[in-house]
Enzyme design. Structure first.
Site, PDB file in Angstrom:
ATOM      1  N   LYS A  82      44.411  66.747 -23.533  1.00 13.57           N
ATOM      2  CA  LYS A  82      44.533  65.413 -23.538  1.00 13.57           C
ATOM      3  C   LYS A  82      44.893  64.928 -21.834  1.00 13.57           C
ATOM      4  O   LYS A  82      45.380  66.108 -21.258  1.00 13.57           O
ATOM      5  CB  LYS A  82      45.701  65.300 -24.177  1.00 13.57           C
ATOM      6  N   SER A 156      49.053  59.028 -29.803  1.00 16.13           N
ATOM      7  CA  SER A 156      48.265  58.711 -28.662  1.00 16.13           C
ATOM      8  C   SER A 156      47.166  59.859 -28.270  1.00 16.13           C
ATOM      9  O   SER A 156      46.461  59.545 -27.368  1.00 16.13           O
ATOM     10  CB  SER A 156      49.187  58.614 -27.294  1.00 16.13           C
ATOM     11  N   SER A 180      52.704  61.451 -31.691  1.00 17.20           N
ATOM     12  CA  SER A 180      51.260  61.309 -31.084  1.00 17.20           C
ATOM     13  C   SER A 180      50.287  62.745 -31.440  1.00 17.20           C
ATOM     14  O   SER A 180      49.024  62.583 -31.416  1.00 17.20           O
ATOM     15  CB  SER A 180      51.567  61.089 -29.668  1.00 17.20           C
TER      16      SER A 180
END
Length: 590
Positions: A82, A156, A180
């Protein structure tokens, strides 16, 4: 090349490379091809990638280490990170171009993975500054659900989840402050392992809420999560929030669940059914204990309605002061108010959280683990665009409290909705119960016998609606043409749950039945058809009163749209329930 959507397994790849059955270079070449194919579907899952040449060079270096006699835990295993986690040589953006910087070194977790033989294929998209559970708040585009492109991927850690679900990599790094690393796992049929706070180093992570942030992993199976935990867990003196490695035994004999009146499904009957089935699958192995979850809900509210918003503000206060308009408008609306939260508010929040934490610590004396839905529902991208704050909040109902109360969690697949999106459950335990939770996840999956994964959505799947017909619309009946003219496809012949009565309406032309819900009912034969949304809408518009289209429960507990009737439909009607269906009623006498 293996087909897209086929899950890559870290354990399998590492074993094959270490035993020279294949090479890290061959694995990397295959991954590069997969990525090129999927780029035609969702290039927006990426923010940056190294060149193919760089990837292959790193793969050859792994092969050289294996050839020299090293056994590497993650030999040749492809992964992504990420883009709020530092990877040397690639910018870290946190999905905000104005914030971007080039890190001098890898995050500690990335360094450990690379040392174990894993190969990083790129940095993935996310809700900006990891603020969101939807995956729609990024200037780099909106990663969509791998199984239905109309739906959100979850956030997220959106790009990371999709990369694993699409079979581009064997695992991915995400982060989790409020869910997330769990919500995107649920929506994309993945394992989402959120370790105890401090178990994985956060050195090299752009903070969201620094006291709560956890780096997480997405994988296809619990055994891969266990392997990754072996590589990543460990104390990091450079991380002030790191804790010494500890493993707390977890004997999950009593599993806590919310009282039925506290389970929120937001209108998603399929999620409710799949959760009930998950409870049944574990009920043979553990006692299911219902309890009042309001203290957990109160803790969750502190995250966004309390002073912890100020911790998000602190993480990016320089950017807010310099260029607030560089932020996504929704992200800015969430984070900016934290600047007005004072020290008194912060201490009052800390005091109340400590009280709830004491309550939750006592909870573990009576309950070994919790079993919650990961989310109560899922939304289309356009629905989130229309109502971004409220719908995002709905998705955090069962996730927001976990980090605040120092718990570990693992999201586990628990079935698919009719639209192919994933439904998941989350197993939650006290701090340091990580490995016990992974074992419990494996136990659940072995008992659940989930069906095969649905195919990936590679072109944009049109929403379709299942419809139960009970009378004149059955095959070879007078009104069946209203279905065939709309290209309805036959799904199956089945029966309703045993909670309906069937009547032959008086004076209807052609003859029509009326299906009425009744506690003293029986199972009634129906046929299930599937139509696209537009066709379903036009069909519904032609249904005459006193008939109507409602929700019909089938014998397997699932729900579909179907013909029902107003009470007046039974006036003067003949009760034919005992015949079990319309065909038996109209069948000519021999």
């Amino acid at each position: 090349m293996n087909p897209l959507g086929e899950r890559l397994r870290a354990c399998v790849i590492a074993e094959a490379v270490n035993t020279r059955q294949t090479s890290a270079e061959a694995i990397a070449e295959d991954a590069i091809e997969r990525i090129a194919v999927y780029d035609a579907v969702q290039p927006q899952i990426w923010i940056s990638r190294p060149s193919s040449g760089d990837i292959l060079d790193k793969a050859r270096a792994v092969d050289a280490r294996v050839a020299a006699g090293e056994t590497l835990p993650l030999a040749g295993v492809p992964f992504v990170a990420k883009d709020n986690i530092d990877v040397a040589g690639m910018k870290t953006t946190a999905a905000c171009p104005a914030f971007a910087y080039l890190p001098a070194s890898d995050a500690t977790v990335v360094a450990r993975l690379l040392d174990a033989g894993a190969i990083c294929l790129g940095k993935t998209n996310l809700d900006q500054f990891a603020t969101g559970l939807v995956g729609t708040r990024s200037p780099y585009g909106i990663p969509r659900n791998a199984y239905h492109l109309d739906y959100i991927s979850g956030g997220s850690s959106s790009g990371s989840a999709v990369a694993v679900a699409a079979g581009l990599v064997a695992f991915a790094l995400g982060t989790d402050t409020a869910g997330s690393g769990r919500v995107p796992a649920a929506f994309n049929h993945l394992i989402g392992f959120k370790p105890s706070k401090g178990r994985f180093s956060t050195t090299g992570l752009v903070p969201a809420c620094r006291t709560l942030d956890c780096i997480t992993v997405f994988a296809g199976a619990p055994s891969d999560a266990l392997l990754l935990d072996e590589v990543l867990a460990g104390f990091d003196p450079a991380d002030p929030f790191s804790r010494p490695h500890e493993d707390r035994p977890l004997d999950a004999r009593r599993i806590g669940v919310a009282r039925p009146d506290q389970r929120a499904w937001f209108g998603d009957a399929e999620a409710e059914r799949l959760y009930t089935k998950a409870l049944e699958n574990l009920a043979d192995q553990a006692e299911i204990v219902e309890f009042d979850i309001e203290p957990l809900n109160e803790a969750a509210r502190l995250l966004y309605d309390g002073p912890w918003v100020a911790e998000r503000t602190a993480a990016i206060r320089d950017l807010l002061a310099r260029d607030a308009h560089a932020l996504d408008p929704i992200v800015r609306a969430v984070i900016e108010p934290g600047a007005a939260i004072g020290a008194v508010d912060a201490f009052e929040g800390i005091y109340r959280l400590a009280e709830i934490k004491r309550w939750s610590d006592h909870l573990w004396q009576d309950i070994d683990a919790l079993l919650f839905p990961t989310t109560g529902t899922i939304y289309r991208v356009r629905e989130v665009d229309a109502e971004p704050i409220a719908l995002n909040s709905n998705l955090g109902r069962y996730t927001n409290f976990v980090n605040l109360l120092d718990m570990a969690a693992i999201a586990v697949p628990a079935g698919a909705r009719a639209n192919a999106t994933g439904f998941g459950i989350t197993l939650i335990g006290p701090a340091h119960s990580d490995r016990g939770l992974i074992d419990l996840a494996a136990t659940y999956l072995s008992a659940a016998h989930l069906p095969a994964l649905p195919p990936l959505d590679l072109e944009g799947r049109m929403d379709r609606v299942k419809l139960a017909v009970v009378g004149a619309h059955l095959k070879d009946m007078p009104l069946h043409w209203q279905l065939t003219s709309r290209d309805a496809s036959f799904v199956e012949a089945t029966t309703t749950a045993p909670t309906y009565r069937l009547f032959a309406m008086a004076d209807s032309v052609p003859p029509k039945p009326a299906l009425v819900h009744a506690a003293d009912g029986a199972s009634i034969e129906v046929e299930i058809y599937e139509l696209d949304v537009a066709a379903f809408g036009s069909f519904t518009a032609e249904v005459p009163a006193p008939l109507a289209i409602g929700t019909v429960t089938l014998a397997d507990g699932s729900s579909v749209k179907g013909f029902v009737a107003e009470p007046r439909a039974t006036e003067g009607a003949q009760d034919i329930t005992e015949l079990g269906g319309w065909r038996a009623f109209i069948k000519p006498a021999d």
